[in-house]
Design a protein around this motif. Sequence first.
Motif, short mmCIF file in Angstrom:
data_model
loop_
_atom_site.label_atom_id
_atom_site.label_comp_id
_atom_site.label_asym_id
_atom_site.label_seq_id
_atom_site.Cartn_x
_atom_site.Cartn_y
_atom_site.Cartn_z
N VAL A 136 -2.97 -9.38 4.24
CA VAL A 136 -3.71 -8.28 4.86
C VAL A 136 -4.40 -8.79 6.11
N ASP A 137 -4.32 -8.04 7.19
CA ASP A 137 -5.14 -8.32 8.37
C ASP A 137 -5.38 -6.99 9.08
N LEU A 138 -5.97 -7.05 10.28
CA LEU A 138 -6.32 -5.82 10.98
C LEU A 138 -5.10 -4.95 11.26
N ALA A 139 -3.95 -5.58 11.48
CA ALA A 139 -2.74 -4.83 11.79
C ALA A 139 -1.96 -4.44 10.54
N HIS A 140 -2.33 -5.02 9.39
CA HIS A 140 -1.61 -4.76 8.14
C HIS A 140 -2.61 -4.47 7.03
N ARG A 194 -10.26 -1.54 -10.75
CA ARG A 194 -11.31 -2.48 -10.35
C ARG A 194 -10.75 -3.89 -10.12
N ILE A 195 -9.65 -3.95 -9.38
CA ILE A 195 -8.99 -5.21 -9.03
C ILE A 195 -9.45 -5.61 -7.64
N GLN A 196 -9.97 -6.81 -7.50
CA GLN A 196 -10.43 -7.26 -6.19
C GLN A 196 -9.24 -7.64 -5.31
N ALA A 197 -9.19 -7.08 -4.11
CA ALA A 197 -8.14 -7.43 -3.15
C ALA A 197 -8.57 -8.67 -2.38
N MET A 198 -7.69 -9.65 -2.30
CA MET A 198 -7.95 -10.89 -1.57
C MET A 198 -6.94 -11.00 -0.43
N ALA A 199 -7.41 -11.08 0.79
CA ALA A 199 -6.53 -11.20 1.94
C ALA A 199 -6.24 -12.66 2.24
N TYR A 200 -4.96 -13.01 2.34
CA TYR A 200 -4.65 -14.36 2.80
C TYR A 200 -4.19 -14.33 4.26
N ARG A 201 -4.56 -15.36 4.98
CA ARG A 201 -4.26 -15.50 6.42
C ARG A 201 -4.72 -14.28 7.23
N PRO A 202 -5.92 -13.74 6.98
CA PRO A 202 -6.34 -12.53 7.69
C PRO A 202 -6.60 -12.75 9.18
N LEU A 203 -6.78 -14.01 9.59
CA LEU A 203 -7.06 -14.29 11.00
C LEU A 203 -5.90 -14.99 11.70
N ALA A 204 -4.81 -15.27 10.97
CA ALA A 204 -3.73 -16.09 11.52
C ALA A 204 -3.10 -15.48 12.76
N PHE A 205 -3.00 -14.15 12.80
CA PHE A 205 -2.34 -13.49 13.92
C PHE A 205 -3.30 -12.62 14.72
#
Length: 231
Positions: free
Chosen positions: A186-190, A204-215
């Motif tokens: 997940v990131d700003l574009a996705h 109540r599942i926590q969403a965890m974004a990986y590589r949110p700043l990579a692109f």
Amino acid sequence: MSNPSSDMAMPSCAFGTFEAGRDDPQQLRAATTQAIAAGFRHLDCAEMYQSTGPVGQALQEALSTIPRGELWVTSKLSGLPCGDYEAIKTRLKGHMAKLRVDYVDLLLCHWPGSAELDLDSDPEGMDRATAWTYFQEHIGEAWDNLNHLKAEGLTRHIGVSNFSPRCLEAVVALPHPAPFAHQLYVDLAHPVPGPLADLHREHRIQAMAYRPLAFLSAWAAAAPAATEALD
């Protein structure tokens, strides 16, 4: 001393270790040490990452001054952890030995397919009909194994990673509590796709974004489409 009953909440920002340590393990060890010194209290690891050894060395050093209950370690087992439970437990214990810990705070199923699936050489492998058949046949056993690992105190929480909406729907339908968290790209574009976001909220599942700043540098080009998706 380990404290698998710690009530520490998951820190919102993690230090990621994917693709790190491949060329210079000692540089990664130093970077991990610096990240902890700077205030990071969440490390994101995985069985398949080549960074496990150097991260474990940095963790061992940090735990000489920081209580284990104040550091959150997330890690992931490759593919669906199905099959013989004792073999799965041995895999996890071997991985944790490299990390220099005797439990993890959050253990995820890294992807909803076979552990032998090579996503680098076959990135479309998860989209084949055979992959869905494999998932349907093995998810119950895999989720049982993860719950058993939690019951034995080897992890405080369990969850999933890279699951599609129908895969996540299958997990929450099983006779166990829903996953604690779902790690996905997940990131700003996705942003999180609507069907997944609905499942996260409902269960109540926590969403965890990986590589949110990579692109992040590509944000300017992606901004119009991303803004429309977010609206």
